[in-house]
Structures are given as structure tokens and as C-alpha cells.
Enzyme design. Structure first.
Site, PDB file in Angstrom:
ATOM      1  N   LYS A  81       0.809  -1.213   0.000  1.00  7.60           N
ATOM      2  CA  LYS A  81       0.000   0.000   0.000  1.00  7.60           C
ATOM      3  C   LYS A  81       0.844   1.265   0.000  1.00  7.60           C
ATOM      4  CE  LYS A  81      -1.842   1.282   4.383  1.00  7.60           C
ATOM      5  NZ  LYS A  81      -3.012   1.364   5.247  1.00  7.60           N
ATOM      6  N   ASP A  82       2.098   1.161   0.405  1.00  7.29           N
ATOM      7  CA  ASP A  82       2.984   2.332   0.391  1.00  7.29           C
ATOM      8  C   ASP A  82       3.772   2.456  -0.907  1.00  7.29           C
ATOM      9  OD1 ASP A  82       2.211   2.894   3.016  1.00  7.29           O
ATOM     10  OD2 ASP A  82       3.815   1.664   3.862  1.00  7.29           O
ATOM     11  N   ARG A 129      -8.956   8.335   1.949  1.00  5.88           N
ATOM     12  CA  ARG A 129      -9.780   7.181   1.600  1.00  5.88           C
ATOM     13  C   ARG A 129     -10.668   6.780   2.777  1.00  5.88           C
ATOM     14  NH1 ARG A 129      -9.468   2.045   3.035  1.00  5.88           N
ATOM     15  NH2 ARG A 129      -7.530   2.441   4.139  1.00  5.88           N
ATOM     16  N   ARG A 130     -10.058   6.701   3.970  1.00  7.46           N
ATOM     17  CA  ARG A 130     -10.853   6.320   5.139  1.00  7.46           C
ATOM     18  C   ARG A 130     -11.829   7.419   5.509  1.00  7.46           C
ATOM     19  NH1 ARG A 130      -5.493   4.020   8.009  1.00  7.46           N
ATOM     20  NH2 ARG A 130      -5.606   1.875   7.241  1.00  7.46           N
ATOM     21  N   ARG A 147      -1.265  11.308  13.037  1.00  4.25           N
ATOM     22  CA  ARG A 147      -0.109  10.656  12.418  1.00  4.25           C
ATOM     23  C   ARG A 147       0.708   9.956  13.492  1.00  4.25           C
ATOM     24  NH1 ARG A 147       3.706  12.180   8.149  1.00  4.25           N
ATOM     25  NH2 ARG A 147       4.023  10.000   8.639  1.00  4.25           N
ATOM     26  N   ARG A 153      -0.483   6.293  17.793  1.00  3.56           N
ATOM     27  CA  ARG A 153      -1.903   6.542  17.519  1.00  3.56           C
ATOM     28  C   ARG A 153      -2.785   5.954  18.610  1.00  3.56           C
ATOM     29  NH1 ARG A 153      -2.674   6.571  10.969  1.00  3.56           N
ATOM     30  NH2 ARG A 153      -0.574   7.258  10.503  1.00  3.56           N
ATOM     31  N   CYS A 241      -1.976   9.847  -3.002  1.00  3.23           N
ATOM     32  CA  CYS A 241      -2.798  10.007  -1.800  1.00  3.23           C
ATOM     33  C   CYS A 241      -3.458  11.367  -1.666  1.00  3.23           C
ATOM     34  CB  CYS A 241      -2.119   9.597  -0.499  1.00  3.23           C
ATOM     35  SG  CYS A 241      -0.420   9.345  -0.449  1.00  3.23           S
TER      36      CYS A 241
HETATM   37  N1  LIG Z   1       0.003   4.034   5.947  1.00  6.75           N
HETATM   38  C1  LIG Z   1       1.002   3.354   6.697  1.00  6.75           C
HETATM   39  C2  LIG Z   1       0.828   1.860   6.648  1.00  6.75           C
HETATM   40  N2  LIG Z   1       1.317   1.143   5.612  1.00  6.75           N
HETATM   41  C3  LIG Z   1       0.959  -0.175   5.815  1.00  6.75           C
HETATM   42  C4  LIG Z   1       0.225  -0.258   6.977  1.00  6.75           C
HETATM   43  C5  LIG Z   1      -0.368  -1.475   7.546  1.00  6.75           C
HETATM   44  C6  LIG Z   1      -0.067  -2.779   6.904  1.00  6.75           C
HETATM   45  C7  LIG Z   1      -0.715  -3.003   5.571  1.00  6.75           C
HETATM   46  O1  LIG Z   1      -1.697  -2.363   5.166  1.00  6.75           O
HETATM   47  O2  LIG Z   1      -0.217  -3.918   4.886  1.00  6.75           O
HETATM   48  C8  LIG Z   1       0.144   1.034   7.534  1.00  6.75           C
HETATM   49  C9  LIG Z   1      -0.508   1.426   8.803  1.00  6.75           C
HETATM   50  C10 LIG Z   1      -1.980   1.736   8.739  1.00  6.75           C
HETATM   51  O3  LIG Z   1      -2.494   2.183   7.705  1.00  6.75           O
HETATM   52  O4  LIG Z   1      -2.648   1.567   9.756  1.00  6.75           O
END
Ligand SMILES: NCc1[nH]cc(CCC(=O)O)c1CC(=O)O
Length: 309
Positions: A81-82, A129-130, A147, A153, A241
């Protein structure tokens, strides 16, 4: 025996994911020694600014890719996702292991359910998105940016800065948190996950055939098909993003069912479409075409222009 240097961000989640993957390689009989080299990325240094304002996805990845080019490291374990939708030339994703839980986890003080939160309750998330999908379920909520890593968090939630926060279930599970931390797992049809959420991608040099042969043993075919459809959608929508974009694929009998979503940040315009195909590229492309035909691509360009990036 070749010693493989594995690059990792210094965060607890990154190191956990890296160590867990190295253990999998060892269990699969990989003929290597492993050493972890920690790398501090720009995304880790900037913690007080909204991610979407400072350049988004690439922030966590650039320095690691530079270390791959320089041969200071041999591979890196990323959260898919990153990962930006296009990789630099000469680097490749050597494998995509089996996906963890793709859902978002909603965690509330006093375990108050999302639909039972008082009007105007404060929910922390740093993801457009959320926030846009939360607003669809609860238009009255006061969404505020949060953040920091998972522990930070959770501490902010406990301190009462927020009534609830949203985190990726996958990160929590990999870090060993028990399900009873989570008030509700948001099902994918009410909060469509980020592209690649819950999946890892192992990035390495394209010419490192010896390593690629070993990584291939840990590829999970169904996860890879789904993530390829999701990332095709991300590429075609020119996503980043700055814009709420989501997508999730599942695979059954060799067929990919892929759903993609584009929305305005205020959630007053939402496009959501599904395609089914044996070909991940076709599944991703078809959803992008359907959404673009309804104005989704124009929405992205408008939102990007307004956030001046
Ligand atoms: N944005 C940061 C990030 N990148 C991956 C994850 C979690 C693990 C994943 O999605 O594989 C997270 C933390 C989150 O969004 O809570």
C-alpha cells in the site's frame, strides 16, 4: 554462503514485517545468510504534516530504492500500500507473499460502535480514503488528522484526543495485537481498502536472478493476481494520496473480482465499479474505464489541481 542485506525502515511495523519475511525465507530453505540494514526515510522524518501534502506514497520508498541501486541492500520488504504505482527501471517486485487481513480496523474508546458514536464525535485518520468512506456512513463525524506509528496513535486515542481511530488490521495483526483491541473490523463493502492493503511486496534488483529464484518460492499467486489488478487501477486513475482512491480484488477459480472506488474528499461524489476477469490487467483497466466514463478521472485531476501538487 551469500549474505543478503535486507533494507528496512526503522519503525516497529517495518522491522516486524522484515523479520517475519526473513523467517519465511529461511523456512523455505533459502541458501542465504541475512542481515538487516536500517534506513531512515523522509516519511519517517516528517511526522507532523499531513502525508498527502508532502508527496505521499514515495516518501517511504525513495531512500530504500536508492540503497538498492547502490547495492547497499539486496531487497526490501514493503507494504504494497505504500508503493508508488510505477517502479523505477531496473527494480522489480520479486514476490508478493500471502495477504494478511485487508480490512480497516475501527478502534473506539469504550468500544462504542461506529453507528453508535455520538453526533460530531472525533475520529482520527490520516487517510482521505478512510475519511471519505467514514463520512458516507456517518456524515456528522468530526474527522481529524492523526499521524505517527501504531503505538503513538493508540496512545493518542487512550489520552482522549479522539473518540475512535482507524488502522489497518494487517499491521495490528502482524504486530501481535489481539482482535479484542478492535471494536469493529470494517468490512470491505463498507470501507474499501487501500490498494495493496494487507499485502507485502519484496523489491529487489531485476538482474539479481539468484535472489529472484528464491523469492519466487514465496509468491502467493492469488494475492499477486489481486494486487496486480488493484495496481493497474491505481496507475490508470493516476492515483496518489491526494485523492480518495480504494480498490480490492479477490480470486476464485482463477477469476479476479476487482472493485475500485474514487471519491471526492467530502464524499459528495463517489464512483464505485466492479469487473471480473481472468486477467488482472483487464480487471483493473475495465474498472478504471467505467469510472473514468462517469467523470472519476476528471475528479482526480480537479482535486490534484486544487491541492496544488
Ligand atoms: N500508511 C502506513 C501503513 N502502511 C501499511 C500499513 C499497515 C499494513 C498493511 O496495510 O499492509 C500502515 C498502517 C496503517 O495504515 O494503519
Amino acid at each position: 554462503m551469500r549474505k543478503i542485506i535486507v533494507g528496512s525502515r526503522r519503525s516497529k511495523l517495518a522491522l516486524t514485517q522484515t523479520n517475519q519475511f526473513i523467517e519465511k525465507m529461511k523456512a523455505a530453505g533459502s541458501p542465504f545468510e541475512f542481515e538487516i540494514k536500517e534506513i531512515v526515510t523522509k516519511g519517517d522524518r516528517i511526522v507532523d504534516v499531513m502525508l498527502s501534502k508532502v508527496g505521499g506514497k514515495g516518501l517511504f520508498v525513495k531512500e530504500i530504492e536508492q540503497a538498492l541501486f547502490n547495492k547497499e541492500i539486496d531487497f526490501a520488504v514493503h507494504s504494497m500500500k505504500d508503493m508508488p504505482s510505477v517502479l523505477p527501471e531496473s527494480l522489480t517486485i520479486g514476490c508478493i507473499p500471502e495477504r494478511e487481513d485487508p480490512r480497516d480496523a475501527y478502534i473506539a474508546n469504550g468500544h462504542v460502535k461506529l453507528l453508535e458514536l455520538p453526533v460530531g464525535a472525533v475520529v482520527g485518520t490520516s487517510s482521505l480514503r478512510r475519511s471519505s468512506q467514514l463520512l458516507l456512513l456517518r456524515p456528522d463525524l468530526d474527522i481529524q488528522w492523526i499521524r505517527g506509528n501504531i503505538d503513538t496513535r493508540l496512545a493518542k486515542l487512550q489520552a482522549g484526543d479522539f473518540d475512535a481511530i482507524i488502522l489497518a488490521a494487517a499491521g495490528l495483526k502482524r504486530m501481535g495485537w489481539k482482535d479484542d483491541l478492535v471494536t469493529e473490523f470494517l468490512e470491505v463493502d463498507e470501507c474499501l481498502p487501500a490498494i495493496g492493503q494487507g499485502a507485502l511486496g519484496i523489491e529487489c534488483r531485476e538482474d539479481d536472478k539468484e535472489l529472484l529464484a528464491e523469492l519466487a518460492k514465496l509468491n502467493h499467486e492469488e494475492t499477486a493476481l489481486a494486487v496486480n489488478a488493484e495496481r493497474k487501477f491505481l496507475r490508470d486513475m493516476d492515483g496518489s494520496c491526494q485523492v480518495p482512491i480504494a480498490g480490492y480484488g479477490t480470486v476464485k477459480d482463477g477469476k479476479i473480482t476487482f472493485t475500485g472506488l474514487i471519491s471526492s474528499p467530502e464524499a459528495d461524489q463517489v464512483f464505485k465499479e466492479t469487473s471480473i476477469s481472468r486477467d488482472p490487467i483487464q480487471a483493473g483497466r475495465e474498472v478504471a474505464e467505467k469510472i473514468s466514463a462517469q467523470g472519476g478521472y476528471d475528479l482526480i485531476q480537479r482535486v490534484k489541481a486544487e491541492s496544488n501538487v
